[in-house]
Design a protein around this motif. Sequence first.
Motif, PDB file in Angstrom:
ATOM      1  N   PHE A  40       0.806  -1.213   0.000  1.00 39.87           N
ATOM      2  CA  PHE A  40       0.000   0.000   0.000  1.00 39.87           C
ATOM      3  C   PHE A  40       0.846   1.274   0.000  1.00 39.87           C
ATOM      4  O   PHE A  40       0.385   2.342  -0.384  1.00 39.87           O
ATOM      5  CB  PHE A  40      -0.930   0.031   1.224  1.00 39.87           C
ATOM      6  CG  PHE A  40      -1.941  -1.082   1.247  1.00 39.87           C
ATOM      7  CD1 PHE A  40      -2.449  -1.622   0.075  1.00 39.87           C
ATOM      8  CD2 PHE A  40      -2.389  -1.595   2.449  1.00 39.87           C
ATOM      9  CE1 PHE A  40      -3.381  -2.643   0.101  1.00 39.87           C
ATOM     10  CE2 PHE A  40      -3.329  -2.612   2.488  1.00 39.87           C
ATOM     11  CZ  PHE A  40      -3.825  -3.142   1.311  1.00 39.87           C
ATOM     12  N   GLU A  53      -2.238  -8.514   3.772  1.00 43.57           N
ATOM     13  CA  GLU A  53      -3.145  -7.675   2.999  1.00 43.57           C
ATOM     14  C   GLU A  53      -4.198  -8.535   2.295  1.00 43.57           C
ATOM     15  O   GLU A  53      -3.903  -9.641   1.832  1.00 43.57           O
ATOM     16  CB  GLU A  53      -2.376  -6.867   1.955  1.00 43.57           C
ATOM     17  CG  GLU A  53      -1.345  -5.915   2.531  1.00 43.57           C
ATOM     18  CD  GLU A  53      -0.508  -5.224   1.467  1.00 43.57           C
ATOM     19  OE1 GLU A  53       0.208  -4.278   1.808  1.00 43.57           O
ATOM     20  OE2 GLU A  53      -0.565  -5.642   0.282  1.00 43.57           O
ATOM     21  N   ASP A  57     -10.892  -6.307  -4.516  1.00 46.92           N
ATOM     22  CA  ASP A  57     -11.278  -5.393  -5.588  1.00 46.92           C
ATOM     23  C   ASP A  57     -12.719  -4.975  -5.330  1.00 46.92           C
ATOM     24  O   ASP A  57     -13.643  -5.773  -5.544  1.00 46.92           O
ATOM     25  CB  ASP A  57     -11.150  -6.078  -6.937  1.00 46.92           C
ATOM     26  CG  ASP A  57     -11.526  -5.176  -8.107  1.00 46.92           C
ATOM     27  OD1 ASP A  57     -12.196  -4.144  -7.883  1.00 46.92           O
ATOM     28  OD2 ASP A  57     -11.159  -5.505  -9.256  1.00 46.92           O
ATOM     29  N   PRO A  58     -12.956  -3.762  -4.827  1.00 50.21           N
ATOM     30  CA  PRO A  58     -14.327  -3.389  -4.442  1.00 50.21           C
ATOM     31  C   PRO A  58     -15.316  -3.451  -5.598  1.00 50.21           C
ATOM     32  O   PRO A  58     -16.466  -3.854  -5.405  1.00 50.21           O
ATOM     33  CB  PRO A  58     -14.172  -1.962  -3.902  1.00 50.21           C
ATOM     34  CG  PRO A  58     -12.858  -1.470  -4.425  1.00 50.21           C
ATOM     35  CD  PRO A  58     -11.997  -2.669  -4.569  1.00 50.21           C
ATOM     36  N   ILE A  68     -17.470   3.361  -3.749  1.00 39.92           N
ATOM     37  CA  ILE A  68     -16.017   3.267  -3.600  1.00 39.92           C
ATOM     38  C   ILE A  68     -15.421   4.623  -3.268  1.00 39.92           C
ATOM     39  O   ILE A  68     -14.520   4.741  -2.429  1.00 39.92           O
ATOM     40  CB  ILE A  68     -15.393   2.691  -4.893  1.00 39.92           C
ATOM     41  CG1 ILE A  68     -15.864   1.243  -5.096  1.00 39.92           C
ATOM     42  CG2 ILE A  68     -13.871   2.743  -4.832  1.00 39.92           C
ATOM     43  CD1 ILE A  68     -15.569   0.688  -6.471  1.00 39.92           C
ATOM     44  N   ASP A  72     -14.367   4.559   3.146  1.00 36.97           N
ATOM     45  CA  ASP A  72     -13.046   4.084   3.546  1.00 36.97           C
ATOM     46  C   ASP A  72     -12.967   2.581   3.263  1.00 36.97           C
ATOM     47  O   ASP A  72     -13.982   1.880   3.187  1.00 36.97           O
ATOM     48  CB  ASP A  72     -12.833   4.351   5.040  1.00 36.97           C
ATOM     49  CG  ASP A  72     -11.533   3.771   5.571  1.00 36.97           C
ATOM     50  OD1 ASP A  72     -10.477   4.357   5.299  1.00 36.97           O
ATOM     51  OD2 ASP A  72     -11.586   2.721   6.242  1.00 36.97           O
ATOM     52  N   ARG A  73     -11.751   2.072   3.116  1.00 40.62           N
ATOM     53  CA  ARG A  73     -11.554   0.653   2.814  1.00 40.62           C
ATOM     54  C   ARG A  73     -12.225  -0.240   3.865  1.00 40.62           C
ATOM     55  O   ARG A  73     -12.816  -1.275   3.539  1.00 40.62           O
ATOM     56  CB  ARG A  73     -10.056   0.362   2.727  1.00 40.62           C
ATOM     57  CG  ARG A  73      -9.691  -1.074   2.300  1.00 40.62           C
ATOM     58  CD  ARG A  73      -8.184  -1.159   2.079  1.00 40.62           C
ATOM     59  NE  ARG A  73      -7.692  -2.516   1.880  1.00 40.62           N
ATOM     60  CZ  ARG A  73      -7.597  -3.123   0.696  1.00 40.62           C
ATOM     61  NH1 ARG A  73      -7.982  -2.471  -0.399  1.00 40.62           N
ATOM     62  NH2 ARG A  73      -7.121  -4.350   0.597  1.00 40.62           N
ATOM     63  N   GLN A  76     -15.847  -0.466   3.110  1.00 41.80           N
ATOM     64  CA  GLN A  76     -16.058  -1.344   1.946  1.00 41.80           C
ATOM     65  C   GLN A  76     -16.044  -2.808   2.366  1.00 41.80           C
ATOM     66  O   GLN A  76     -16.903  -3.596   1.953  1.00 41.80           O
ATOM     67  CB  GLN A  76     -14.976  -1.074   0.903  1.00 41.80           C
ATOM     68  CG  GLN A  76     -15.025   0.307   0.281  1.00 41.80           C
ATOM     69  CD  GLN A  76     -13.856   0.560  -0.659  1.00 41.80           C
ATOM     70  OE1 GLN A  76     -13.196  -0.362  -1.122  1.00 41.80           O
ATOM     71  NE2 GLN A  76     -13.584   1.826  -0.947  1.00 41.80           N
ATOM     72  N   CYS A 111     -11.451   4.990  10.392  1.00 39.36           N
ATOM     73  CA  CYS A 111     -11.165   5.009   8.953  1.00 39.36           C
ATOM     74  C   CYS A 111      -9.736   5.477   8.721  1.00 39.36           C
ATOM     75  O   CYS A 111      -9.474   6.507   8.082  1.00 39.36           O
ATOM     76  CB  CYS A 111     -12.166   5.905   8.246  1.00 39.36           C
ATOM     77  SG  CYS A 111     -13.893   5.420   8.478  1.00 39.36           S
ATOM     78  N   ALA A 199      -9.274  -1.638   8.569  1.00 38.86           N
ATOM     79  CA  ALA A 199      -8.285  -1.583   7.489  1.00 38.86           C
ATOM     80  C   ALA A 199      -7.164  -0.654   7.958  1.00 38.86           C
ATOM     81  O   ALA A 199      -7.084   0.506   7.559  1.00 38.86           O
ATOM     82  CB  ALA A 199      -8.922  -1.068   6.199  1.00 38.86           C
ATOM     83  N   GLU A 240      -5.806  -6.997   7.988  1.00 42.51           N
ATOM     84  CA  GLU A 240      -6.998  -6.199   7.723  1.00 42.51           C
ATOM     85  C   GLU A 240      -8.129  -7.147   7.373  1.00 42.51           C
ATOM     86  O   GLU A 240      -7.907  -8.339   7.120  1.00 42.51           O
ATOM     87  CB  GLU A 240      -6.749  -5.223   6.569  1.00 42.51           C
ATOM     88  CG  GLU A 240      -6.386  -5.905   5.253  1.00 42.51           C
ATOM     89  CD  GLU A 240      -6.269  -4.935   4.085  1.00 42.51           C
ATOM     90  OE1 GLU A 240      -6.561  -3.736   4.268  1.00 42.51           O
ATOM     91  OE2 GLU A 240      -5.907  -5.382   2.982  1.00 42.51           O
TER      92      GLU A 240
END
Length: 423
Positions: A40, A53, A57-58, A68, A72-73, A76, A111, A199, A240
Amino acid sequence: MSGRGVAVTGIGVVAPGGVGRDAFWAAITAGRTATRRITFFDPAGFRCQIAAEADFDPAAHGLTPREIRRMDRGAQFAVVAAREAIADSGLATGDLVPEHTAVTVGNAVGCTMGLEHEYTVVSDSGRSWIVDHEYAVPHMYDYFAPSSLAREVAWASGAEGPTSVVSSGCTSGIDALGYAAGLIQEGAADIVIAGSTDAPISPITVACFDAIKATSVTNDRPAEACRPFDAERNGLVLGEGSAMFVLESTVAARRRGAHVYCEIAGYATRANGFHMTGLKPDGREMAEAIRVAMDQARLGPDDIDYVNAHGSGTKQNDRHETAAVKAALGNRAYDVPMSGIKSMVGHSLGAIGAIEIAACALAIENDVVPPTANLHTSDPECDLDYVPLTAREHRTDAVLSVGSGFGGFQSAIVVAAPGEVRA
């Protein structure tokens, strides 16, 4: 737990090594580790340069460009896991009565990735002390408010009942499920979409764990870095992910013919009032949480078939929970298998408790105990059966999962096969 039985009828998982419930279970039962060099950001300047990790893929998992951009990840992850859990339960979102559907999301660090990315943008990578907010995304406020995580799940599921975030550090996932079960028992909700998400793999988080030297420095062999209970372990590995569940009363689940993975049979949490990151070696507070959770479940030590360990891979934690399990289970501690999946999926802070409960539910479903990866030589002070390297077929009707968090939090939850809980 007193009152109505609480059934788990849907499970959704986003985790390193496996996105989706089935992929996650396949990865951990195969003993595959998901740790790698951090991608990242450039980790070259950090003491620990590795993490677990998720290959996520959202868009491929159904999130729209607007979602998206907004989320925040961690949000998601939670939405994708919640949608999988709802589909798995056999309920469509249109089947849920909005005001009788609740949401509870556990989380430790909010987040983090969204906040750090936006700060980097508005400060020109830290060069500007006075920042221009106009460079930030329109939804930056959501990153400041962890409640946005629960809100996103509520919006995605159409829930209008009690909606909350439980934030108690690394026990957040267990605590969120315990709180959610209480909502079902007291009649505050008919359905609860519950779990946890985090995350945290960002420069600020890695720097914080570097500062206290809690993370592994086996940077040259990432897959071998997290080694709970092993004599050569040298720290935890960040991860995560998210796991979300559909909870409902056991009576309602049976009435509609739902598949029940397990029941949440007992839950307790304690605090040691001792140190922000330190642990007493006797594990007394964790042992007390275990005893109370088993009492609520009306199960004794001989009824526990598997212990899902916190198993962070630090010497202090591994010895602490080994002592706690011995104190709570007595001689049974030496006979019951106990394993740590953080060896494969890393420590996702507030998310990991729910991810581990997903592993417990699937262990009951399949009568298989996942292994502790990378355990080659046990620490002499850790002398229980930690299921080294290889998954084990084992009759698993009642499972204890424990968690330990910064601030002195110690939580335990018991999940059991349908019918195992005594009336």
